[in-house]
Design an enzyme around this catalytic site. Structure first.
Site, PDB file in Angstrom:
ATOM      1  N   ASP A 237     -20.423 -43.911 -13.645  1.00 16.96           N
ATOM      2  CA  ASP A 237     -20.944 -42.875 -14.517  1.00 16.96           C
ATOM      3  C   ASP A 237     -21.457 -43.424 -15.839  1.00 16.96           C
ATOM      4  O   ASP A 237     -20.886 -44.341 -16.415  1.00 16.96           O
ATOM      5  CB  ASP A 237     -19.860 -41.826 -14.790  1.00 16.96           C
ATOM      6  CG  ASP A 237     -19.398 -41.130 -13.528  1.00 16.96           C
ATOM      7  OD1 ASP A 237     -20.239 -40.954 -12.629  1.00 16.96           O
ATOM      8  OD2 ASP A 237     -18.208 -40.780 -13.436  1.00 16.96           O
TER       9      ASP A 237
ATOM     10  N   GLU B  23     -22.380 -30.600  -6.366  1.00 21.22           N
ATOM     11  CA  GLU B  23     -21.599 -31.837  -6.325  1.00 21.22           C
ATOM     12  C   GLU B  23     -20.662 -31.799  -7.518  1.00 21.22           C
ATOM     13  O   GLU B  23     -21.114 -31.840  -8.664  1.00 21.22           O
ATOM     14  CB  GLU B  23     -22.535 -33.049  -6.396  1.00 21.22           C
ATOM     15  CG  GLU B  23     -21.842 -34.383  -6.477  1.00 21.22           C
ATOM     16  CD  GLU B  23     -22.823 -35.516  -6.745  1.00 21.22           C
ATOM     17  OE1 GLU B  23     -22.353 -36.547  -7.247  1.00 21.22           O
ATOM     18  OE2 GLU B  23     -24.031 -35.377  -6.472  1.00 21.22           O
TER      19      GLU B  23
END
Length: 264
Positions: free
Chosen positions: A61, A50
């Site tokens: 994130d 990924e």
């Protein structure tokens, strides 16, 4: 068309283990090293890669990944570098590569053009964290035309109606998150993810991989008690940042050791 991502998960299952999905940001610490890092990750146990092109506002994130992606942007990473990286990685290793991207860069590039260029580079599909199936008819059409996988996200807050929509429109796997924020307390994440995977099964999902908050082999093994794959990002990025390619490879091998079903 056969999903290479689903096939990788099925191969792991046939070998008596769960799938290890490894995330790395592209362009960190530089483009060439990020390519080498992805290859090292595949060579040391990752079943699926990924890869995240850096984005200026990475809402999902945590700090480690945000810092890496900001460094990549500061280093001059450009959207077209995504396809250069995917092409080189897939030339060197036979592991399906998913691009984890926010939707705005795809729109700006052109959905069909993005799909065509990703396919030509050897990519397997997209993970799209900030777009839902009902808002993605152009991407669904492009992915059906090209055979690229489209991985949508499911969260504990998703209604049954939304989970059904995600189940019907996802290919490869459903990205199962225990929270739409960044990592919280581990026991709570486990309970939420386990319940969510059970709900997805009720909607016919065959491949569910769990991400967010998984950082060691023990946690990988715990997730694979109920899910088909474990997605690890921050631990790998930290290893690359602090110990380089060798540290990344060592961390990947350690995480992969947790995928054996007898490790649970």
């Amino acid at each position: 068309m056969t999903s290479r991502v689903a096939a990788a998960i099925d191969t792991a299952r046939a070998e008596g283990r769960g799938a290890f999905v490894g995330y790395l940001p592209l362009g960190f610490p530089d483009l060439e090293t990020s390519i080498d890092a992805a290859v090292a990750l595949a060579e040391n146990g990752a079943d699926i890669l990924e890869l995240g092109p850096p984005y200026s506002d990475p809402v999902m994130d945590g700090t480690v990944i945000q810092e890496a992606t900001q460094a990549a942007l500061a280093g001059g990473f450009r959207l077209r570098d995504t396809f250069t990286a995917v092409r080189e990685i897939t030339r060197r290793v036979d592991v399906p590569v998913l691009v984890m991207t926010y939707w705005n860069p795809v729109l700006q590039y052109g959905v069909d053009r993005y799909a065509d260029d990703l396919l030509a580079a050897g990519g397997a599909g997209l993970i799209t964290p900030d777009i839902t199936p009902e808002a993605a008819p152009e991407w669904i059409a492009a992915s059906e035309r090209t055979g690229l996988d489209r991985v949508f996200l499911a969260a504990p807050t998703s209604t049954d109606e939304r989970l059904e929509l995600i189940a019907q429109n996802s290919t490869g796997f459903v990205y199962t998150v225990s929270t739409m924020g960044i990592t919280g307390e581990r026991a709570q994440l486990d309970a939420a993810a386990r319940t969510l995977v059970a709900r997805l099964r009720e909607h016919g999902v065959e491949h569910a991989c769990v991400g967010i908050g998984i950082s060691n082999a023990e946690q990988v093994a715990g997730v694979l008690e109920y899910a088909d794959g474990a997605i690890v990002g921050t631990a790998l990025v930290r290893a690359l940042r602090e110990r380089g390619l060798e540290g990344l490879a060592e961390t990947a091998r350690s995480l992969a050791a947790g995928t054996a079903r007898d490790a649970n």
